[in-house]
Design an enzyme around this catalytic site. Structure first.
Site, PDB file in Angstrom:
ATOM      1  CG  HIS A 182      -1.662  -1.197   1.239  1.00  0.00           C
ATOM      2  ND1 HIS A 182      -3.267  -1.817   0.974  1.00  0.00           N
ATOM      3  CD2 HIS A 182      -1.130  -2.005   2.037  1.00  0.00           C
ATOM      4  CE1 HIS A 182      -2.928  -2.729   1.764  1.00  0.00           C
ATOM      5  NE2 HIS A 182      -2.068  -3.396   2.320  1.00  0.00           N
ATOM      6  CB  SER A 211      12.271  21.763 -18.187  1.00  0.00           C
ATOM      7  OG  SER A 211      10.735  22.955 -18.557  1.00  0.00           O
ATOM      8  CE  LYS A 261      11.190  19.334 -13.379  1.00  0.00           C
ATOM      9  NZ  LYS A 261      10.231  19.127 -14.683  1.00  0.00           N
ATOM     10  CD  GLU A 285       8.341  11.819 -17.115  1.00  0.00           C
ATOM     11  OE1 GLU A 285       7.363  12.331 -17.012  1.00  0.00           O
ATOM     12  OE2 GLU A 285       8.966  11.740 -16.989  1.00  0.00           O
TER      13      GLU A 285
END
Ligand code: ARG
Length: 484
Positions: free
Chosen positions: A182, A303, A309, A316
């Site tokens: 969890h 970025s 960044k 992803e």
């Protein structure tokens, strides 16, 4: 399994929308005889598969060469004719590879393009090649030949990913971390144990791929359009030439079953799910809130507005592209559902699904293998975070069980001790023996051997547990497997 090279896709410069060749030396349709009208251009566009199936050119030629060999063996082709056909096919293969072969939309599919090209190149004798064969069994053959190579390629990449994971695991047996359920801290484990979980998942993926391979490796040729052929074809001979283990045993099934495509896509979907889980986890782990890993710059992107960044975009995208592969599987299942026996043109829609899934997995693994190799674990941080929570409480409950306390009672006592610790901002091992005994008199001074991350780890019992000694046994097993 033998290493193979993936066939490079043919160059894009001569797409199916290119102008028709002026002289094809014959009808542009293999089936033109009974037609008097030209196909409507919109129908050409709808029905063509050349724009995507031409990547099968190499396998189509390989299959045709074997078929020609077989035709010569049964006396349909003379040796001279066979040689002429084979040389012509090889020349066409070279032209397609080099981008000089003229594709045009009226060729409909790769089989037609190559056959017409062959006729143009070597003349009349080319017209004998399609004896005892239909495009229905030909495409089933091409797809199986292509898929065998893909499976081997993907399986090899999975193996390389496993090797990179294993390298990390071998360095991290002594790094305690919190296993979670969890997403909450649950129990301590060595970081290596976490990594080896992925080894298991990937190993099953590998086994599924090889299982799929064994069902792909069946010769459909000889099934013709669906009922077989009256030509006395020697299927065993063709199978031997092409390295197939078995022959299909039902001609209708041979031309119309795409179980192997559904199985391939299911296998890739499961594999992709595993990659996606790792990608998801490591995306979190790279975030400052976790700071568990550092991914090498070469595997991150930046970025356009935020100069600081360093984003884990490859992870992803692997996560997102998993959806594509699921989509490919859904497409295939939907094409097959309710399809009447036997070959139907619907089956042409199998190719883009399997091509897309294979490419997607290939790109994902090709990036993930070096990404994993170039990721470092911030081991101090990983262990330090694990010390924040009383994740040795299960170990304490099991200690009480060994002191003859029923587990349910032990769970309750430890729950009370945990609350006490959380209230006082202490760890379980910081409680005094008096404090322990006030809650549960069965606790003795050996309790401290059951507390703390390192002690907990040592107490895990048996095969498959997170005991570092067991983890080392597993590491040894994996290493031996990979050295073989
Ligand atoms: N291009 C077709 C396919 O991919 C093979 C041709 C079969 N065409 C036919 N009319 N039977 O399935």
């Amino acid at each position: 399994m033998a290493k193979t090279q993936k066939t490079p896709p043919p160059p894009e410069s001569t797409g199916p929308t290119a102008q028709p060749a002026k002289e094809t030396g014959g009808p542009t349709k293999l089936w033109g005889g009974r037609f008097q009208k030209k196909t409507h251009p919109a129908v050409e566009r709808l029905t063509e598969s050349l724009s995507f199936d031409r990547r099968l050119y190499h396998h189509d030629i390989e299959g045709s060469i074997a078929h020609a060999e077989m035709l010569a063996r049964i006396g349909i082709l003379s040796d001279e004719e066979k040689t002429k056909i084979e040389e012509g096919l090889r020349a066409i293969g070279r032209e397609i590879r080099e981008g000089t072969f003229r594709f045009h939309i009226e060729q409909e599919d790769i089989h037609t393009a190559i056959e017409l090209g062959l006729t143009e190149k070597i003349g009349e004798v080319a017209k004998k090649l399609h004896t005892g064969r239909s495009r229905n069994d030909q495409i089933a053959l091409d797809l199986r030949l292509w898929m065998r190579d893909e499976i081997i390629y993907i399986e090899e990449l999975v193996g390389r990913l496993q090797e990179e994971i294993l390298e990390h695991a071998e360095q991290t047996v002594e790094v305690p971390m919190a296993a979670t359920s969890h997403l909450q801290h649950a129990q301590p484990i060595p970081l290596a144990h976490y990594l080896l979980a992925y080894m298991e998942m990937l190993e099953r993926d590998s086994e599924r791929l090889l299982g799929c391979y064994s069902r792909v490796n069946e010769l459909p040729l000889g099934a013709g359009a669906g009922a077989g052929t009256s030509i006395p074809v020697d299927r065993e001979f063709t199978a031997r030439l092409l390295g197939f283990d078995t022959l299909s045993h039902n001609s209708l099934d041979a031309v119309s079953n795409r179980d192997f495509c559904m199985e391939f896509l299911t296998t890739l979907s499961i594999l992709m799910t595993h990659l996606s889980r790792l990608a998801e986890e490591w995306t979190w782990w790279a975030a400052p809130e976790f700071n568990f890993i550092d991914i090498d710059e070469a595997f991150c992107t930046g970025s356009s507005i935020l100069p600081q960044k360093k984003n884990p975009d490859p992870l992803e995208l692997i996560r997102a592209k998993t959806g594509r592969v699921f989509g490919d599987l859904t497409q295939m299942l939907t094409v097959m559902k309710g399809l009447p026996m036997s070959y139907n043109r619907d089956l042409q829609e199998d190719k883009e699904a399997v091509f897309d899934a294979a490419d997607t997995i290939g790109f994902a693994l090709e990036a993930l293998v070096p990404l994993v190799a170039n990721t470092t674990f911030n081991t101090d941080r990983i262990t330090e975070i694990a010390r924040h929570d009383p994740i040795d409480s299960t170990s304490l409950a099991e200690y009480l069980v060994m002191k003859s306390v029923p587990f349910r009672d032990a769970h309750h006592y430890v729950g009370r001790l945990v609350t006490q610790c959380l209230d006082q901002g202490k760890s379980l091992s910081e409680l005094t023996l008096d404090e322990f005994q006030e809650v549960c008199p069965r606790i003795e001074d050996d309790v401290y051997d059951a507390l703390g991350l390192e002690n907990c780890l040592k107490r895990y019992h048996g095969v498959g547990s997170a005991n570092p000694e067991q983890v080392r046994v597993e590491l040894g097993r994996w290493r031996t497997l990979f050295e073989e």
